[in-house]
Design a protein around this motif. Structure first.
Motif, short mmCIF file in Angstrom:
data_model
loop_
_atom_site.label_atom_id
_atom_site.label_comp_id
_atom_site.label_asym_id
_atom_site.label_seq_id
_atom_site.Cartn_x
_atom_site.Cartn_y
_atom_site.Cartn_z
N ASP A 10 13.77 46.09 -7.00
CA ASP A 10 12.43 45.63 -7.40
C ASP A 10 11.79 46.66 -8.33
N ASP A 12 9.31 48.77 -7.97
CA ASP A 12 9.06 50.09 -7.40
C ASP A 12 10.36 50.91 -7.33
N ASP A 63 13.32 53.93 -2.48
CA ASP A 63 12.67 52.68 -2.07
C ASP A 63 13.54 51.76 -1.21
N HIS A 88 8.90 54.84 1.10
CA HIS A 88 7.63 54.64 1.82
C HIS A 88 7.76 53.63 2.96
N HIS A 89 8.99 53.29 3.35
CA HIS A 89 9.16 52.41 4.51
C HIS A 89 9.30 53.26 5.78
N THR A 112 7.00 54.09 -3.60
CA THR A 112 8.00 55.11 -3.95
C THR A 112 7.78 55.64 -5.36
N ASP A 135 4.45 46.94 -6.75
CA ASP A 135 4.42 46.86 -5.29
C ASP A 135 3.10 46.28 -4.78
MN LIG Z 1 8.35 49.89 -2.60
#
Ligand SMILES: [Mn+2]
Length: 329
Positions: A10, A12, A63, A88-89, A112, A135
């Motif tokens: 994606d 990000d 990411d 960032h997960h 990210t 995002d």
């Molecule tokens: Mn992301």
């Protein structure tokens, strides 16, 4: 040394990785890029170190959830690889290791691309802003653009760039996508400026045309269920619906900030791919709802479920209602 870049396909993921490689370029022959559609997140398992064991392996990850890749990370680290991990997960399974450099921040207003931007001290800030728009961190990205004294039309270009590349990542398989994410990554590579990329490559315009057409079809779909707190949409088993489901969910979330939204896309196997968006006024609990189902996960503001069966739709709606019922959420 052989380098592997492993990133979500994606906006990000691709833009986080792009910023990093602008600052730390590596010859193409020494580097393998592993990416995929938005939902392909167990990408670290695809790293094959067997051909270059003697020279060492340097892996950069962008990411994709640590939790989805924890076993692969451990295997690679034990095999001698070095990993730097930007994400960032949620990383509940995270374990420190001397050769693991982790840059993980799960704050709701961070993505990210912004974590990499921080790491590179703003070296490719305009790209980072496009990643944040991608995002759906619209307000954060708008503020960063204003702080950087960008003109309104520049901010709009970055917003569209992020949205279009993000849109491109959605599909049941890579065949549904208009561009393979690896091709976008390859074509970005020479561009230090996202504005030059927009002007010189046809990706932006082609995605804009595709996005507009797909979104027009989605807007014509009537909701399956609505109440004061939630709205649920069901999209058909068509490539356009699979491509636009995430962008459509983001659009609904921005259009009605008090409501939670779920967009279900029917897959070829008869199950559903679900995009959940918490109300933007209260960006909480989307991950908790997703995790109540097999193959569900994500972040507090935005989460998803893969392969939801027909007979779970009622439970999903009930859980959305119970979670966001006025006064509780
Ligand atoms: Mn992301």
């Amino acid at each position: 040394m052989h380098y592997f870049d492993v990133c979500n396909g994606d906006a990000d993921g691709l833009i986080a990785r792009h910023q990093y490689r602008l600052s730390f370029p590596v010859a193409g022959t020494d580097l393998t890029l592993l990416t995929g559609s938005k939902r392909e997140t167990s990408l670290l398992s695809r790293v094959d170190t067997s051909r270059n064991e003697t020279n060492g392996t340097d892996i950069s990850v962008f990411d994709i959830s640590y939790d989805r890749n924890a076993e692969s990370a451990r295997r690679l680290l034990e095999g001698g690889a070095s990993i730097r991990y930007f994400d960032h997960h949620r990383a509940a399974r995270f374990q420190p290791h001397p050769r693991l450099a982790a840059h993980i921040d799960t704050s709701a207003d961070v993505c990210t691309s912004l974590i990499v931007d921080r790491y590179l001290e703003g070296a490719h800030h305009a790209w980072a802003i496009a990643g944040a728009f991608g995002d759906n961190l619209i307000e954060v990205a708008e503020q960063l653009a204003a702080n950087a004294h960008m003109a309104a039309e520049e901010a709009l270009t970055l917003r569209q760039l992020g949205e279009y590349i993000n849109y491109n990542a959605y599909g049941e398989s890579i065949r549904d996508l208009r561009y393979a994410p690896a091709e976008i990554a390859r074509r970005m590579l020479p561009y230090r400026s996202p504005f030059a990329f927009v002007q010189c490559e046809d990706i932006f315009v082609r995605l804009q045309i595709g996005f507009t057409a797909d979104l027009r079809r989605a807007r014509a779909v009537q909701p399956l269920y609505t109440s004061s707190m939630i709205a649920v949409y069901l999209l058909p088993d068509e490539p356009w619906a699979k491509r636009v489901s995430g962008a459509f969910a983001n659009l609904l979330a921005s259009a009605c900030k008090a409501r939670a939204h779920a967009v279900l896309s029917r897959t070829t196997t008869g199950t559903y791919t679900v995009s959940i968006r918490a109300p933007q006024d209260n960006p909480q609990h989307a991950n908790i709802i997703a995790e109540a189902f097999i193959n569900g996960g994500g972040r507090a503001g935005a989460a998803g479920i893969n392969n939801l069966p027909d007979n779970e739709i009622t439970r999903l709606i009930a859980l959305l209602e119970a979670t966001y019922e006025a006064g509780i959420a």
